[in-house]
Design a protein around this motif. Sequence first.
Motif, PDB file in Angstrom:
ATOM      1  N   MET A  19       0.819  -1.206   0.000  1.00 38.11           N
ATOM      2  CA  MET A  19       0.000   0.000   0.000  1.00 38.11           C
ATOM      3  C   MET A  19       0.858   1.263   0.000  1.00 38.11           C
ATOM      4  N   ALA A  20       1.950   1.246   0.765  1.00 34.63           N
ATOM      5  CA  ALA A  20       2.828   2.416   0.823  1.00 34.63           C
ATOM      6  C   ALA A  20       3.553   2.631  -0.503  1.00 34.63           C
ATOM      7  N   ALA A  21       4.012   1.537  -1.112  1.00 29.87           N
ATOM      8  CA  ALA A  21       4.758   1.656  -2.368  1.00 29.87           C
ATOM      9  C   ALA A  21       3.878   2.224  -3.480  1.00 29.87           C
ATOM     10  N   THR A  22       2.705   1.651  -3.644  1.00 31.10           N
ATOM     11  CA  THR A  22       1.804   2.150  -4.685  1.00 31.10           C
ATOM     12  C   THR A  22       1.258   3.525  -4.322  1.00 31.10           C
ATOM     13  N   GLY A  23       0.962   3.723  -3.035  1.00 28.82           N
ATOM     14  CA  GLY A  23       0.457   5.024  -2.596  1.00 28.82           C
ATOM     15  C   GLY A  23       1.479   6.125  -2.770  1.00 28.82           C
ATOM     16  N   SER A  24       2.746   5.820  -2.516  1.00 27.18           N
ATOM     17  CA  SER A  24       3.788   6.839  -2.645  1.00 27.18           C
ATOM     18  C   SER A  24       3.959   7.260  -4.091  1.00 27.18           C
ATOM     19  N   ILE A  25       3.859   6.288  -4.996  1.00 27.31           N
ATOM     20  CA  ILE A  25       3.960   6.632  -6.416  1.00 27.31           C
ATOM     21  C   ILE A  25       2.807   7.550  -6.816  1.00 27.31           C
ATOM     22  N   GLY A  26       1.610   7.193  -6.350  1.00 26.95           N
ATOM     23  CA  GLY A  26       0.450   8.011  -6.677  1.00 26.95           C
ATOM     24  C   GLY A  26       0.505   9.388  -6.051  1.00 26.95           C
ATOM     25  N   LEU A  27       0.919   9.458  -4.779  1.00 31.14           N
ATOM     26  CA  LEU A  27       0.956  10.748  -4.095  1.00 31.14           C
ATOM     27  C   LEU A  27       2.087  11.624  -4.614  1.00 31.14           C
ATOM     28  N   VAL A  28       3.225  11.010  -4.892  1.00 32.26           N
ATOM     29  CA  VAL A  28       4.326  11.774  -5.482  1.00 32.26           C
ATOM     30  C   VAL A  28       3.884  12.364  -6.816  1.00 32.26           C
ATOM     31  N   ALA A  29       3.048  11.626  -7.523  1.00 30.97           N
ATOM     32  CA  ALA A  29       2.557  12.125  -8.804  1.00 30.97           C
ATOM     33  C   ALA A  29       1.753  13.408  -8.622  1.00 30.97           C
ATOM     34  N   VAL A  30       0.978  13.501  -7.514  1.00 34.20           N
ATOM     35  CA  VAL A  30       0.208  14.722  -7.252  1.00 34.20           C
ATOM     36  C   VAL A  30       1.132  15.912  -7.091  1.00 34.20           C
ATOM     37  N   PHE A  31       2.156  15.743  -6.268  1.00 34.45           N
ATOM     38  CA  PHE A  31       3.072  16.849  -6.012  1.00 34.45           C
ATOM     39  C   PHE A  31       4.080  17.037  -7.152  1.00 34.45           C
ATOM     40  N   LEU A  32       4.259  15.981  -7.949  1.00 35.84           N
ATOM     41  CA  LEU A  32       5.148  16.100  -9.094  1.00 35.84           C
ATOM     42  C   LEU A  32       4.594  17.107 -10.101  1.00 35.84           C
ATOM     43  N   VAL A  33       3.279  17.247 -10.113  1.00 33.97           N
ATOM     44  CA  VAL A  33       2.657  18.246 -10.984  1.00 33.97           C
ATOM     45  C   VAL A  33       3.196  19.636 -10.651  1.00 33.97           C
ATOM     46  N   ASP A  34       3.247  19.962  -9.348  1.00 36.89           N
ATOM     47  CA  ASP A  34       3.784  21.260  -8.937  1.00 36.89           C
ATOM     48  C   ASP A  34       5.272  21.361  -9.247  1.00 36.89           C
ATOM     49  N   ALA A  35       5.999  20.262  -8.997  1.00 38.89           N
ATOM     50  CA  ALA A  35       7.435  20.271  -9.256  1.00 38.89           C
ATOM     51  C   ALA A  35       7.717  20.479 -10.742  1.00 38.89           C
ATOM     52  N   LEU A  36       6.918  19.845 -11.590  1.00 44.95           N
ATOM     53  CA  LEU A  36       7.106  20.009 -13.036  1.00 44.95           C
ATOM     54  C   LEU A  36       6.802  21.450 -13.451  1.00 44.95           C
ATOM     55  N   ASN A  37       5.751  22.024 -12.868  1.00 49.24           N
ATOM     56  CA  ASN A  37       5.450  23.432 -13.159  1.00 49.24           C
ATOM     57  C   ASN A  37       6.636  24.321 -12.826  1.00 49.24           C
ATOM     58  N   LEU A  38       7.212  24.096 -11.630  1.00 51.28           N
ATOM     59  CA  LEU A  38       8.357  24.895 -11.202  1.00 51.28           C
ATOM     60  C   LEU A  38       9.556  24.682 -12.122  1.00 51.28           C
ATOM     61  N   PHE A  39       9.783  23.425 -12.508  1.00 55.29           N
ATOM     62  CA  PHE A  39      10.927  23.114 -13.366  1.00 55.29           C
ATOM     63  C   PHE A  39      10.789  23.795 -14.725  1.00 55.29           C
ATOM     64  N   TYR A  40       9.617  23.660 -15.341  1.00 54.70           N
ATOM     65  CA  TYR A  40       9.425  24.258 -16.663  1.00 54.70           C
ATOM     66  C   TYR A  40       9.484  25.787 -16.593  1.00 54.70           C
ATOM     67  N   SER A  42      11.141  27.509 -14.445  1.00 54.55           N
ATOM     68  CA  SER A  42      12.529  27.915 -14.193  1.00 54.55           C
ATOM     69  C   SER A  42      13.333  27.995 -15.483  1.00 54.55           C
ATOM     70  N   LEU A  43      12.912  27.233 -16.495  1.00 59.46           N
ATOM     71  CA  LEU A  43      13.605  27.274 -17.782  1.00 59.46           C
ATOM     72  C   LEU A  43      13.418  28.603 -18.495  1.00 59.46           C
ATOM     73  N   LEU A  44      12.407  29.376 -18.081  1.00 53.55           N
ATOM     74  CA  LEU A  44      12.172  30.684 -18.683  1.00 53.55           C
ATOM     75  C   LEU A  44      13.181  31.714 -18.179  1.00 53.55           C
ATOM     76  N   GLY A  45      13.887  31.377 -17.077  1.00 52.26           N
ATOM     77  CA  GLY A  45      14.970  32.219 -16.595  1.00 52.26           C
ATOM     78  C   GLY A  45      14.562  33.481 -15.863  1.00 52.26           C
ATOM     79  N   GLN A  46      13.318  33.558 -15.368  1.00 51.13           N
ATOM     80  CA  GLN A  46      12.863  34.738 -14.635  1.00 51.13           C
ATOM     81  C   GLN A  46      12.583  34.349 -13.181  1.00 51.13           C
TER      82      GLN A  46
END
Length: 470
Positions: A19-40, A42-46
Amino acid sequence: MSEPAKFVTGSTMRHVIVMAATGSIGLVAVFLVDALNLFYISLLGQQELAAAIGYAGTLIFFSTSISIGLSISATAITSRAIGAGERARARQLAAASIIYTTLIMGLTAAICFPYLGSLVHFMGARGDTARLTVEFMQIVFPSLPLIGIGMSMAGLLRAAGDAKRAMYVTLVAAAATVVLDPIFIFALDLGIHGAAISTVLARFTLIIVGYHGLKKVHNMLALPSPDVLRSTVRPYLYIAMPAILTQLATPVGNAYMTIVIAGYGDDAVAGWAVVGRLIPVAFGALFALSGAVGPILGQNYGALRFDRLYSTMRDAFLVIIIYSIGVWVVLFFAADFIAALFGVEGEARDLVLFFCEFVSLTFLFAGMLFVANAAFNNLGYPIISTVFNWGRSTLGIIPFVWIGSHYYGATGALAGYGLGGVFFGIAAAIVCLRIIRNIADRPPSEPPGDVGIQVPPTANSPFTTSKGAT
């Protein structure tokens, strides 16, 4: 024929790990959305764009925390019914929970939307950074019901014992973000507004995947009658309200941290924004454990298998210790690479390095607090969970962050953020184990705060629903 309760037999360690392994993948995916937003972005350089995403992330964390609190209640009342063998009751409880979630999240969005500018200003954003943050949130905030329903559906799938499909709910949303972010940010040249649009579109996939798993695969949704909706309100809110307060404590502490960091300028805020994205990605398994042990405890509580409650928590704490130390070692040696990946420099880089090399280890105790809170919520003691989490987010953050900031600046504030939670993690674990031992030694006639709902047959639900019916 009704599906058997999955967690009332077999190794509790195996259930916790799966449950933890599958749940962590799913939950990380939720926050990965924010991380991806920040990463992309940041590529704009502002730098002000990255800072705006940082402020917006704090507000998004608030809304996500409410969603998690509601999903905790949905999971608890449904998993108990499943453990008790009352499948028909579980189906209507699941649907009623989704209805309540929709109403509560919609009301939250309607109340907060007019005050987004004031909230952003309160957190310390100014000028173009404040304007961009508000514009981002004006696009994302109306979609709060989507994230609420999606999180509840994932929780209900875990309550049914389907960890894999619960993972798919959020994993597909993250995959959608990976595809949509570059299109809206770069190809359509919408910048931070494109990141907001892709976030909203990705949230629709949560509901599509969740509905398929619950309705088509498990037949876990049945339209509740008005009588069922009325009778379910009290037990649902009995868990949901303290659970929401518990979840809101964390973003309150984070908001105070953001306010303190804002005093050191956009560079420091950008560094804190990176740390804020690293925490859920690196320690997603700890967040997921709270969602993982809930259904296991709930089913065994409903089945009156009180002996399995202690072994579940013991196994969960062991997983926390091993995982936290392992992640700290990885972050320690990958600190320079992580800072370079997000393109941070100066004070922002110092904060990222300090978190990876030192502060990250304190999440071992945060993990203990998360899992203990899950036990409190699912075993009928949600107010204890609220007390511990608010204690950690006030007494465990505010004085420590203030002292650290006063003597050592932004880095000292970050140190205080981590160290303040050590006591609360240890104390919560001790109280949790004592409660479980008391339950095992003196089993209650019925669980505290139990969902004593008898669902009558209705035109929409042509099946028997007396206690024990399937």
